[in-house]
Design a protein around this motif. Structure first.
Motif, PDB file in Angstrom:
ATOM      1  N   ALA A   1     -28.469 -77.540  28.027  1.00  0.00           N
ATOM      2  CA  ALA A   1     -29.498 -78.407  27.460  1.00  0.00           C
ATOM      3  C   ALA A   1     -30.174 -77.768  26.259  1.00  0.00           C
ATOM      4  CB  ALA A   1     -30.543 -78.750  28.533  1.00  0.00           C
ATOM      5  N   ALA A   2     -30.347 -76.441  26.283  1.00  0.00           N
ATOM      6  CA  ALA A   2     -30.965 -75.743  25.155  1.00  0.00           C
ATOM      7  C   ALA A   2     -29.987 -75.557  23.993  1.00  0.00           C
ATOM      8  CB  ALA A   2     -31.497 -74.390  25.612  1.00  0.00           C
ATOM      9  N   LEU A   3     -28.701 -75.418  24.319  1.00  0.00           N
ATOM     10  CA  LEU A   3     -27.691 -75.210  23.284  1.00  0.00           C
ATOM     11  C   LEU A   3     -27.320 -76.514  22.569  1.00  0.00           C
ATOM     12  CD1 LEU A   3     -25.706 -73.178  21.954  1.00  0.00           C
ATOM     13  CD2 LEU A   3     -24.073 -73.763  23.774  1.00  0.00           C
ATOM     14  N   LYS A   4     -27.395 -77.631  23.275  1.00  0.00           N
ATOM     15  CA  LYS A   4     -26.921 -78.904  22.733  1.00  0.00           C
ATOM     16  C   LYS A   4     -27.589 -79.291  21.415  1.00  0.00           C
ATOM     17  CE  LYS A   4     -26.340 -83.815  23.739  1.00  0.00           C
ATOM     18  NZ  LYS A   4     -26.544 -84.910  24.714  1.00  0.00           N
ATOM     19  N   PRO A   5     -28.929 -79.252  21.275  1.00  0.00           N
ATOM     20  CA  PRO A   5     -29.512 -79.641  19.983  1.00  0.00           C
ATOM     21  C   PRO A   5     -29.100 -78.735  18.829  1.00  0.00           C
ATOM     22  CG  PRO A   5     -31.184 -78.745  21.467  1.00  0.00           C
ATOM     23  CD  PRO A   5     -29.955 -78.968  22.280  1.00  0.00           C
TER      24      PRO A   5
ATOM     25  N   PHE B   1     -23.224 -79.766  13.829  1.00  0.00           N
ATOM     26  CA  PHE B   1     -22.381 -80.914  13.488  1.00  0.00           C
ATOM     27  C   PHE B   1     -22.901 -81.605  12.229  1.00  0.00           C
ATOM     28  CE2 PHE B   1     -21.046 -85.332  13.636  1.00  0.00           C
ATOM     29  CZ  PHE B   1     -19.713 -85.246  14.024  1.00  0.00           C
ATOM     30  N   ARG B   2     -24.200 -81.769  12.134  1.00  0.00           N
ATOM     31  CA  ARG B   2     -24.793 -82.454  10.980  1.00  0.00           C
ATOM     32  C   ARG B   2     -24.541 -81.708   9.672  1.00  0.00           C
ATOM     33  NH1 ARG B   2     -29.169 -81.830   7.914  1.00  0.00           N
ATOM     34  NH2 ARG B   2     -30.046 -80.159   9.205  1.00  0.00           N
ATOM     35  N   VAL B   3     -24.721 -80.389   9.686  1.00  0.00           N
ATOM     36  CA  VAL B   3     -24.633 -79.632   8.432  1.00  0.00           C
ATOM     37  C   VAL B   3     -23.198 -79.249   8.072  1.00  0.00           C
ATOM     38  CG1 VAL B   3     -26.964 -78.733   8.788  1.00  0.00           C
ATOM     39  CG2 VAL B   3     -24.999 -77.354   9.513  1.00  0.00           C
ATOM     40  N   LEU B   4     -22.268 -79.335   9.033  1.00  0.00           N
ATOM     41  CA  LEU B   4     -20.886 -78.922   8.777  1.00  0.00           C
ATOM     42  C   LEU B   4     -20.163 -79.943   7.909  1.00  0.00           C
ATOM     43  CD1 LEU B   4     -18.823 -76.668   9.616  1.00  0.00           C
ATOM     44  CD2 LEU B   4     -18.069 -78.242  11.424  1.00  0.00           C
ATOM     45  N   LYS B   5     -19.396 -79.460   6.953  1.00  0.00           N
ATOM     46  CA  LYS B   5     -18.578 -80.341   6.124  1.00  0.00           C
ATOM     47  C   LYS B   5     -17.407 -80.894   6.951  1.00  0.00           C
ATOM     48  CE  LYS B   5     -19.445 -77.900   1.753  1.00  0.00           C
ATOM     49  NZ  LYS B   5     -18.806 -77.120   0.647  1.00  0.00           N
ATOM     50  N   PRO B   6     -16.854 -82.052   6.558  1.00  0.00           N
ATOM     51  CA  PRO B   6     -15.676 -82.572   7.267  1.00  0.00           C
ATOM     52  C   PRO B   6     -14.488 -81.609   7.247  1.00  0.00           C
ATOM     53  CG  PRO B   6     -16.672 -84.286   5.930  1.00  0.00           C
ATOM     54  CD  PRO B   6     -17.378 -83.011   5.573  1.00  0.00           C
ATOM     55  N   SER B   7     -14.423 -80.748   6.237  1.00  0.00           N
ATOM     56  CA  SER B   7     -13.337 -79.767   6.137  1.00  0.00           C
ATOM     57  C   SER B   7     -13.684 -78.447   6.814  1.00  0.00           C
ATOM     58  CB  SER B   7     -13.019 -79.491   4.661  1.00  0.00           C
ATOM     59  OG  SER B   7     -14.176 -78.987   3.993  1.00  0.00           O
ATOM     60  N   GLY B   8     -14.889 -78.358   7.409  1.00  0.00           N
ATOM     61  CA  GLY B   8     -15.377 -77.088   7.925  1.00  0.00           C
ATOM     62  C   GLY B   8     -14.933 -76.762   9.337  1.00  0.00           C
ATOM     63  N   ASN B   9     -15.326 -75.571   9.791  1.00  0.00           N
ATOM     64  CA  ASN B   9     -14.965 -75.052  11.112  1.00  0.00           C
ATOM     65  C   ASN B   9     -16.199 -74.524  11.829  1.00  0.00           C
ATOM     66  OD1 ASN B   9     -11.820 -74.979  10.926  1.00  0.00           O
ATOM     67  ND2 ASN B   9     -12.509 -74.005   9.031  1.00  0.00           N
TER      68      ASN B   9
END
Length: 296
Positions: free
Chosen positions: A57-61, A67-75
């Motif tokens: 629960a603490a890790l999820k946010p 996910f929000r800041v990662l580029k579609p080409s990112g890892n």
């Protein structure tokens, strides 16, 4: 253009990375606190004290922000050792990828395994010591992520004999081998098991490490091996990319990024760790820039 969040480490929780815009990061590599026996500088926001579903629960946010800041080409590479609760191995290790995929929207590419060749001694009466840690590889889009396999290839044991490699259309000089088409002249696929002596906090012995040496116990109670960070920074990004560690700690990910020609950004809930990590990352960045000047 250098953005104002590049080469910065922010004091605060990565559950709110408002300093970073959407689709701005090329690589996330991190190891959240998960070992309750470790004593960190601050207990405020230390999710390592949490077990099982409370940890998730603490890790999820934080994963949602990644996910929000990662580029579609990112890892996104996430290191986790596993947890024991009341003498039983927790399902936390199995639940992390389920939450990442089914609740956040990541694509799960594969697991990696960090095997410690010199693990710390343990004396459990009814189980063996754990010498492996898992590293999940998530992406935002399984059809468009970019990895750099040639950067982590290892010398191949076999080479072909003047035959054309079906993988790269190049000639393979060397001894006769019926399986010549399987071997890339740039080296072999290293596989998804990474061997390391353990959490030394230092690099693998090259001269750039001299810029970032510190007494181990004065930095952080859970140091990541520099060679582990090097591997994933090389595999998951290229020069000029932005590398994020939402649990920056001692700064190992940032140091690896800086010394390999990437920009870094990070977060940590401890102001002490932020200050010390920033100094170490800036030293590594200055050393890299001096290296470029000397080799120009």
């Amino acid at each position: 253009m250098t953005l104002d969040y590049n080469n910065s480490i922010f004091h605060g929780s990565a559950a709110q990375m408002s300093d970073l815009p959407d689709n701005s990061v090329d690589l996330v590599f991190t190891s959240p606190p998960y070992e309750a026996r470790k004593v960190y500088h601050t207990a405020d926001g230390d999710i390592g004290r949490l077990r099982g579903d409370e940890f998730i629960a603490a890790l999820k946010p934080i994963m949602e922000e990644c996910f929000r800041v990662l580029k579609p080409s990112g890892n996104f590479f996430l290191n986790f050792q596993g947890q024991y609760c009341d003498g039983r191995f927790s399902l936390t290790e199995a639940k992390i990828p389920v939450v990442a995929v089914e609740e956040i929207g990541f694509d799960y590419i594969q697991p990696f395994y960090w095997t410690k060749t010199r693990p710390k001694p343990d004396n459990y009466s009814r189980r063996l010591k754990n010498v492996n840690e898992i590293i999940y590889h998530f992406t935002k889009d399984a059809d468009h992520y970019a990895v750099y396999k040639d950067a982590v290839r290892e010398p191949s044991r076999y080479q072909g004999h003047d035959q054309t490699c079906k993988l790269c259309s190049s000639k393979l000089p060397g001894r006769m081998d019926k399986r010549a088409w399987k071997y890339n002249p740039k080296g072999r696929d290293p596989g998804n098991v990474i061997y390391s002596k353990g959490a030394t906090g230092q690099g693998s012995g090259d001269t750039w490490n001299k810029a970032t040496k510190r007494p181990k116990r004065d930095i952080h109670p859970a140091l990541m091996p520099m060679e582990l960070a090097d591997f994933f920074v090389k595999y998951g990004s290229t020069e000029g990319d932005l590398v994020l560690d939402p649990f920056m700690g001692s700064g190992t990910t940032g140091i690896a990024a800086a010394r390999l020609g990437r920009d870094y950004v990070g977060y940590d809930v401890s102001s002490k760790y932020v200050a010390e990590a920033l100094v170490r990352c800036q030293e590594a960045q200055a050393f890299y820039e001096e290296h470029l000047r000397q080799t120009a």
